[in-house]
Design a protein around this motif. Structure first.
Motif, PDB file in Angstrom:
ATOM      1  N   LEU A  18       0.850  -1.192   0.000  1.00  0.00           N
ATOM      2  CA  LEU A  18       0.000   0.000   0.000  1.00  0.00           C
ATOM      3  C   LEU A  18       0.884   1.239   0.000  1.00  0.00           C
ATOM      4  CD1 LEU A  18      -2.714  -1.112   2.578  1.00  0.00           C
ATOM      5  CD2 LEU A  18      -2.674  -1.432   0.085  1.00  0.00           C
ATOM      6  N   TYR A  21       0.989   4.401   2.667  1.00  0.00           N
ATOM      7  CA  TYR A  21       0.354   4.013   3.921  1.00  0.00           C
ATOM      8  C   TYR A  21       1.307   4.288   5.080  1.00  0.00           C
ATOM      9  CZ  TYR A  21      -2.079   1.046   7.300  1.00  0.00           C
ATOM     10  OH  TYR A  21      -2.736   0.578   8.404  1.00  0.00           O
ATOM     11  N   CYS A  25       1.935  -2.132   6.252  1.00  0.00           N
ATOM     12  CA  CYS A  25       1.421  -2.575   4.950  1.00  0.00           C
ATOM     13  C   CYS A  25       1.968  -1.762   3.780  1.00  0.00           C
ATOM     14  CB  CYS A  25      -0.108  -2.581   4.940  1.00  0.00           C
ATOM     15  SG  CYS A  25      -0.782  -3.841   6.031  1.00  0.00           S
ATOM     16  N   GLN A 105      -5.687   1.691  -4.995  1.00  0.00           N
ATOM     17  CA  GLN A 105      -4.881   1.195  -3.884  1.00  0.00           C
ATOM     18  C   GLN A 105      -5.362  -0.228  -3.593  1.00  0.00           C
ATOM     19  OE1 GLN A 105      -2.135   1.948  -2.406  1.00  0.00           O
ATOM     20  NE2 GLN A 105      -2.451   2.945  -0.422  1.00  0.00           N
ATOM     21  N   THR A 107      -6.241  -2.380  -1.483  1.00  0.00           N
ATOM     22  CA  THR A 107      -6.781  -2.763  -0.184  1.00  0.00           C
ATOM     23  C   THR A 107      -7.847  -3.832  -0.399  1.00  0.00           C
ATOM     24  OG1 THR A 107      -8.510  -1.084  -0.320  1.00  0.00           O
ATOM     25  CG2 THR A 107      -6.422  -0.442   0.760  1.00  0.00           C
ATOM     26  N   SER A 108      -8.220  -4.520   0.648  1.00  0.00           N
ATOM     27  CA  SER A 108      -9.315  -5.493   0.540  1.00  0.00           C
ATOM     28  C   SER A 108     -10.593  -4.821   0.071  1.00  0.00           C
ATOM     29  CB  SER A 108      -9.555  -6.178   1.890  1.00  0.00           C
ATOM     30  OG  SER A 108      -8.499  -7.047   2.182  1.00  0.00           O
TER      31      SER A 108
END
Length: 163
Positions: A18, A21, A25, A105, A107-108
């Protein structure tokens, strides 16, 4: 006619980072993802159909999700193509690593939206994607529900009456 939901679970290993961030992460790392795919539809009532009683054959759902998600993301590394990670991505690709460049990005939350769009495009017309659950760790996951999405209208806006 009864609407029935069916769910199939998939597993795959994917790395990501990420960019920007403020925690761990930001580093390249990976997860053992679990993806629950739930679709909704009416079971087939034609007794002469080999899939009589099914909403969708689990094998057909598996084929869709494997081709759109699992086979592409398993053992790949996902980077946002609009970040300096692009340099790392090119280096990994030059060493024959599987890299996926996305315009978000990774991310989940964003991945589950991407997965929903990919799966919806491949489902038969009579089957709707009901929800997705993308589990990143044992205790963390993102969920997508069709009912939470804003409806898309293809109509042109109409001017107010009297104008």
């Amino acid at each position: 006619m009864n609407k029935i939901r069916i769910t199939k679970q998939f597993s795959f290993e994917t790395g990501h980072a990420l960019y920007g961030y403020d925690g761990k992460c930001k580093n390249v790392h990976g997860h053992s993802y679990k993806l629950n795919v739930t679709v909704i539809g009416t079971p087939i009532t034609d007794t002469s159909n080999v899939k009589y009683g099914m909403v969708i054959d689990f094998g057909d759902l598996k084929r869709i999700v494997k081709s759109e998600i699992v086979d592409k993301f398993d053992h790949a590394t996902v980077f946002n193509k609009n970040t300096p990670h692009i340099e790392l991505a090119r280096e990994l690709e030059s060493r024959d690593h599987s890299v996926i460049l996305v315009d978000y990005q990774p991310t989940s939350e964003n991945m589950v939206v991407d997965f929903a769009e990919k799966i919806k495009r491949q489902l038969p017309a009579n089957i709707q994607l009901f929800s997705l659950k993308l589990q990143e760790t044992e205790t963390s996951f993102a969920e997508w529900f069709a009912s939470d999405q804003a409806p898309r209208h293809n109509k042109s806006p109409q001017p107010p009456k009297g104008e």
